[in-house]
Design a protein around this motif. Structure first.
Motif, PDB file in Angstrom:
ATOM      1  N   UNK A  59       0.825  -1.208   0.000  1.00  8.35           N
ATOM      2  CA  UNK A  59       0.000   0.000   0.000  1.00  8.35           C
ATOM      3  C   UNK A  59       0.855   1.252   0.000  1.00  8.35           C
ATOM      4  N   UNK A  60       0.278   2.314  -0.568  1.00  8.94           N
ATOM      5  CA  UNK A  60       0.877   3.648  -0.539  1.00  8.94           C
ATOM      6  C   UNK A  60      -0.132   4.584   0.118  1.00  8.94           C
ATOM      7  N   UNK A  61       0.289   5.233   1.180  1.00  2.73           N
ATOM      8  CA  UNK A  61      -0.526   6.258   1.836  1.00  2.73           C
ATOM      9  C   UNK A  61      -0.139   7.596   1.219  1.00  2.73           C
ATOM     10  N   UNK A  62      -1.138   8.342   0.733  1.00  2.00           N
ATOM     11  CA  UNK A  62      -0.904   9.513  -0.117  1.00  2.00           C
ATOM     12  C   UNK A  62      -1.579  10.751   0.478  1.00  2.00           C
ATOM     13  N   UNK A  63      -0.962  11.412   1.475  1.00  2.00           N
ATOM     14  CA  UNK A  63      -1.551  12.634   2.035  1.00  2.00           C
ATOM     15  C   UNK A  63      -1.510  13.780   1.028  1.00  2.00           C
ATOM     16  N   UNK A  64      -2.595  14.545   0.983  1.00  2.00           N
ATOM     17  CA  UNK A  64      -2.681  15.623  -0.005  1.00  2.00           C
ATOM     18  C   UNK A  64      -1.859  16.841   0.407  1.00  2.00           C
ATOM     19  N   UNK A  65      -1.682  17.763  -0.539  1.00  2.00           N
ATOM     20  CA  UNK A  65      -0.971  19.001  -0.283  1.00  2.00           C
ATOM     21  C   UNK A  65      -1.890  20.035   0.335  1.00  2.00           C
ATOM     22  N   UNK A 104       4.289   2.235   2.132  1.00  2.00           N
ATOM     23  CA  UNK A 104       5.121   3.420   1.915  1.00  2.00           C
ATOM     24  C   UNK A 104       4.230   4.654   2.026  1.00  2.00           C
ATOM     25  N   UNK A 105       4.791   5.758   2.476  1.00  2.00           N
ATOM     26  CA  UNK A 105       4.071   7.030   2.533  1.00  2.00           C
ATOM     27  C   UNK A 105       4.701   7.981   1.527  1.00  2.00           C
ATOM     28  N   UNK A 106       3.867   8.591   0.704  1.00  2.00           N
ATOM     29  CA  UNK A 106       4.332   9.423  -0.414  1.00  2.00           C
ATOM     30  C   UNK A 106       3.415  10.628  -0.547  1.00  2.00           C
ATOM     31  N   UNK A 107       4.003  11.809  -0.668  1.00  2.00           N
ATOM     32  CA  UNK A 107       3.185  12.999  -0.842  1.00  2.00           C
ATOM     33  C   UNK A 107       3.943  14.110  -1.527  1.00  2.00           C
ATOM     34  N   UNK A 108       3.179  15.112  -2.007  1.00  2.00           N
ATOM     35  CA  UNK A 108       3.752  16.273  -2.676  1.00  2.00           C
ATOM     36  C   UNK A 108       3.388  17.542  -1.918  1.00  2.00           C
ATOM     37  N   UNK A 109       4.305  18.509  -1.911  1.00  2.00           N
ATOM     38  CA  UNK A 109       4.103  19.787  -1.233  1.00  2.00           C
ATOM     39  C   UNK A 109       3.907  19.528   0.265  1.00  2.00           C
ATOM     40  N   UNK A 141       2.062  17.336   1.410  1.00  2.00           N
ATOM     41  CA  UNK A 141       2.078  15.877   1.470  1.00  2.00           C
ATOM     42  C   UNK A 141       3.490  15.332   1.587  1.00  2.00           C
ATOM     43  N   UNK A 142       4.467  16.032   0.969  1.00  2.00           N
ATOM     44  CA  UNK A 142       5.862  15.633   1.120  1.00  2.00           C
ATOM     45  C   UNK A 142       6.336  15.826   2.549  1.00  2.00           C
ATOM     46  N   UNK A 143       5.938  16.947   3.152  1.00  2.00           N
ATOM     47  CA  UNK A 143       6.238  17.167   4.569  1.00  2.00           C
ATOM     48  C   UNK A 143       5.643  16.044   5.415  1.00  2.00           C
ATOM     49  N   UNK A 144       4.354  15.725   5.173  1.00  2.00           N
ATOM     50  CA  UNK A 144       3.684  14.683   5.959  1.00  2.00           C
ATOM     51  C   UNK A 144       4.353  13.325   5.767  1.00  2.00           C
ATOM     52  N   UNK A 186       8.598  18.975  -1.464  1.00  2.00           N
ATOM     53  CA  UNK A 186       8.096  19.193  -0.118  1.00  2.00           C
ATOM     54  C   UNK A 186       8.815  20.303   0.630  1.00  2.00           C
ATOM     55  N   UNK A 187       8.155  20.758   1.706  1.00  2.00           N
ATOM     56  CA  UNK A 187       8.741  21.698   2.665  1.00  2.00           C
ATOM     57  C   UNK A 187       9.127  20.889   3.896  1.00  2.00           C
ATOM     58  N   UNK A 188      10.381  20.990   4.321  1.00  2.00           N
ATOM     59  CA  UNK A 188      10.863  20.155   5.417  1.00  2.00           C
ATOM     60  C   UNK A 188      11.427  20.951   6.600  1.00  2.00           C
ATOM     61  N   UNK A 189      11.522  22.269   6.438  1.00  2.00           N
ATOM     62  CA  UNK A 189      11.982  23.120   7.536  1.00  2.00           C
ATOM     63  C   UNK A 189      10.919  24.193   7.755  1.00  2.00           C
ATOM     64  N   UNK A 190      10.072  24.020   8.765  1.00  2.00           N
ATOM     65  CA  UNK A 190       8.954  24.931   9.001  1.00  2.00           C
ATOM     66  C   UNK A 190       9.423  26.296   9.489  1.00  2.00           C
ATOM     67  N   UNK A 191      10.536  26.346  10.194  1.00  2.00           N
ATOM     68  CA  UNK A 191      11.058  27.632  10.657  1.00  2.00           C
ATOM     69  C   UNK A 191      11.394  28.514   9.459  1.00  2.00           C
ATOM     70  N   UNK A 192      12.082  27.931   8.492  1.00  2.00           N
ATOM     71  CA  UNK A 192      12.455  28.695   7.304  1.00  2.00           C
ATOM     72  C   UNK A 192      11.224  29.074   6.479  1.00  2.00           C
TER      73      UNK A 192
END
Length: 647
Positions: free
Chosen positions: A419-425, A500-505, A507-510, A530-536
């Motif tokens: 399975x692929x879990x696909x959280x939205x952006x 696997x977990x896969x997302x964009x924007x 969703x990439x962060x998630x 994705x965005x991976x540094x929320x401070x920035x």
């Protein structure tokens, strides 16, 4: 580390027993649709259609009798069409847009163009800068943006537009514009910044809704031209947003979509004379998805709702418009039927689509009651070979009801699948829907069950559900994604060792946060732009505008508390292999986020693969790059989950 390695051995044994599907041919999925939207001219002589190309979307006018193109409007690379309207029998007005990303809807630029159906009298009516049109340099001295409010059906020459000045304190005015010359006359000014407008059925502007730097919605109303604007809803006081939808045919009733303290939005009818309000339409679970109008396209008559599929409901189920809708739904079962435009003599342009078909365009003759397919978005796809999408509902760990969509491989028994879990952006206000989705279909064709969950903070489920996601980056929003994954396993749908977990924007962060917070749950993780540094990200948002800083504080959280919710600073917790993809021209999720994530993962000893394209933005445009990404994606998933790879 030894426990994780033991899990990997178990997964490897499972992969050996899994019958790998045939290779996936990406070509039919990645091929551009032939048409996106089509509208028929008032006399039925022409179609106007938006045509997506690889690097832009153009508008084409097609003669109905022989389907030959007669006119076109095309912008520069990266340009798109926000909307278009037949303003009389011969002339089309086009609102330009810029497709900043392939993952989100195009953003209207405020540039307006028009052309006659026979290709003559093409003219740029409003633009932001000097440009060459028909080999003549057109000068535009003021930096304004124009947006169509009303095409004035009883006026074949003029339209109403809202005009926004580009400045630190933008003002908005309403102007009547000549659609042949571009000449404008100011009709009124807005009582609030960032305003949108609603007219009645004789073209008078009656509502204005906007926001200041506090981002609180304010709704104003006036009785007639020249009357004073009256504030009738202030979100800071009412704690709800009210959105005007239109007026009854006699202009005595205004229809509003109104948020509720709990549960989904309602549509209410407001008596203009007395101010009395009556709720006339509300679903038990979801907000109105799309407002339905009469054949003239002006008077609201109902709404569609995104549930287990798209369903329509009307204020009056005995009305002519309701009967037409039900007739077509009966004739074309298991499809969402959307009325796009109509002629004066009863021809209707429709689109029929579902989870296995991106859409067919039909011409329905009300007199003969015959409907024929005239165009298709993607006629090369075979719906019978596509995967079906079904709605799911389950409880989060704190008891909140969550909804989502599950796509299973065609022909599968739906048991013990990779399975692929696909959280939205987004994440806020965005939501996954029932319908045809190319990414999901590619994954299903490779043999994966695909789970899309509308976690708290998503749109479509009312104000309370939306605001439940505020400041919950990496918190309860992430818990909802985890709970959706565990639900898949508990139902016997997913093999718990092959997810696997896969997302964009967002969703990439998630995806990366999921791998950090649940290191034993996911076999691999994929972050796409994705965005991976929320401070920035908070810092970047705050530099843009005051209202963006306010939004970041209210929805992301105070900057000081975001370091512990940033995957770049949690890389040592991620044990699953990671695949990162990003574009060098991405302004929404700059590539530096992916590069720093890659560096942190390597420092932590976590396997990481990357795919960077310096010329791409927030989502890859070119067919070559899309194919490379999906090929790499399927290869990565296949090595860790056992599904098919790309042909």
């Amino acid at each position: 580390m030894s426990a994780w390695m033991g899990c990997a051995v178990g997964a490897a044994l499972a992969l050996a027993a899994w019958p790998v599907a045939a290779q996936v041919d990406l070509t039919p999925y990645l091929k551009q649709d032939v048409y996106r939207e089509i509208k028929i001219s008032p006399t039925g002589e022409y179609y106007a259609a938006t045509v997506p190309l690889e690097d832009r979307t153009i508008l084409v006018v097609i003669r109905r009798s022989d389907k030959q193109p007669t006119a076109r409007i095309s912008g520069v690379k990266g340009s798109d069409i926000a909307d278009f309207h037949w303003i009389n029998n011969e002339r089309v007005l086009v609102s330009s847009a810029e497709r900043l990303t392939t993952l989100e809807e195009p953003v209207a630029t405020g540039e307006l163009h028009a052309i006659n159906a026979d290709g003559t009298a093409g003219r740029t009516l409003m633009a932001h800068y000097d440009r060459e049109v028909n080999k003549q340099t057109i000068k535009f001295g003021d930096f304004f943006a124009g947006f169509l409010i009303d095409d004035l059906p009883d006026d074949d020459r003029n339209v109403l537009i809202s005009v926004h000045a580009f400045s630190s304190d933008p003002k908005t005015s309403i102007e009547r514009m000549d659609a042949y010359t571009g000449r404008r006359i100011t009709i009124a000014t807005a009582p609030v910044r960032r305003a949108s407008f609603t007219t009645d059925n004789v073209g008078e502007v009656r509502f204005a809704r906007g926001q200041g730097n506090d981002n609180a919605s304010k709704l104003y109303y006036r009785d007639a031209r020249g009357s004073d604007w009256r504030l009738i809803n202030d979100e800071t006081q009412s704690h709800r947003v009210e959105m005007p939808l239109g007026f009854s045919a006699d202009n005595t009733i205004a229809y509003l979509q109104v948020e509720q303290p709990s549960g989904p939005d309602a549509i209410v009818a407001m008596d203009i004379a007395t101010g009395q309000r009556t709720q006339i339409l509300r679903d038990d679970k979801v907000d109105p998805y799309r407002i339905l109008y009469d054949s003239g396209g002006m008077v609201p008559v109902g709404a569609s709702f995104m549930k287990d599929r798209l369903v329509s409901r009307f204020f009056d189920e005995t009305s002519h418009r309701a009967k037409l809708q039900r007739m077509m739904e009966k004739a074309i079962p298991d499809h969402a039927i959307r009325f796009l435009s109509s002629t004066r003599d009863g021809l209707h342009m429709l689109m029929a689509s579902n989870d296995r078909n991106p859409g067919d365009f039909l011409l329905f003759d009300e007199k003969t009651r015959q409907a024929n397919v005239v165009f298709s978005r993607a006629g090369w796809l075979e719906p019978s070979r596509m995967a079906q999408v079904r709605a799911v509902e389950f409880k989060a760990r704190d008891g909140l009801t969550l909804h989502g969509y599950l796509t299973l491989p065609a022909g599968s028994d739906g048991k013990n699948l990779p399975a692929v879990v696909l959280p939205h952006g987004g994440p806020f206000g965005v939501f996954d829907t029932w319908g045809f989705d190319r990414d999901t279909q590619i994954l299903a064709a490779a043999g994966y069950a695909v789970m899309q969950v509308n976690f708290r903070g998503s749109g479509n489920y009312g104000r309370e559900f939306l605001h439940a996601g505020a400041r919950e980056f990496g918190g309860t929003m992430q818990d909802d994604v985890t709970d959706a994954t565990r639900w898949l396993v508990s139902q016997g749908i997913a093999d718990g060792r092959r997810i696997c977990i896969y997302g964009a924007s967002y969703g990439g962060y998630a995806a990366l946060m999921g791998a950090a917070r649940e290191p034993d749950l996911y076999r691999c993780a994929v972050g796409y732009v994705g965005v991976y540094d929320l401070v920035e990200k908070h810092q970047d948002n705050s530099k843009e505008a005051r209202w963006m800083r306010t939004w970041s504080n209210e929805w992301m959280g105070e900057r000081e508390g975001l370091a512990g919710k940033s995957p770049t600073r949690m890389a040592d917790r991620i044990k699953a292999p990671v695949f990162l993809a990003a574009g060098g021209q991405d302004d929404i999720a700059p590539i530096v986020h992916s590069q720093r994530m890659e560096k942190a993962l390597k420092a932590a000893g976590t396997p990481v693969e990357t795919l960077y394209f310096p010329t791409e933005g927030h989502g890859f445009y070119t067919q070559e790059h899309q194919r490379e990404f999906h090929s790499r994606l399927l290869d990565f998933l296949g090595r860790h989950l056992g599904g098919a790879k790309a042909k």
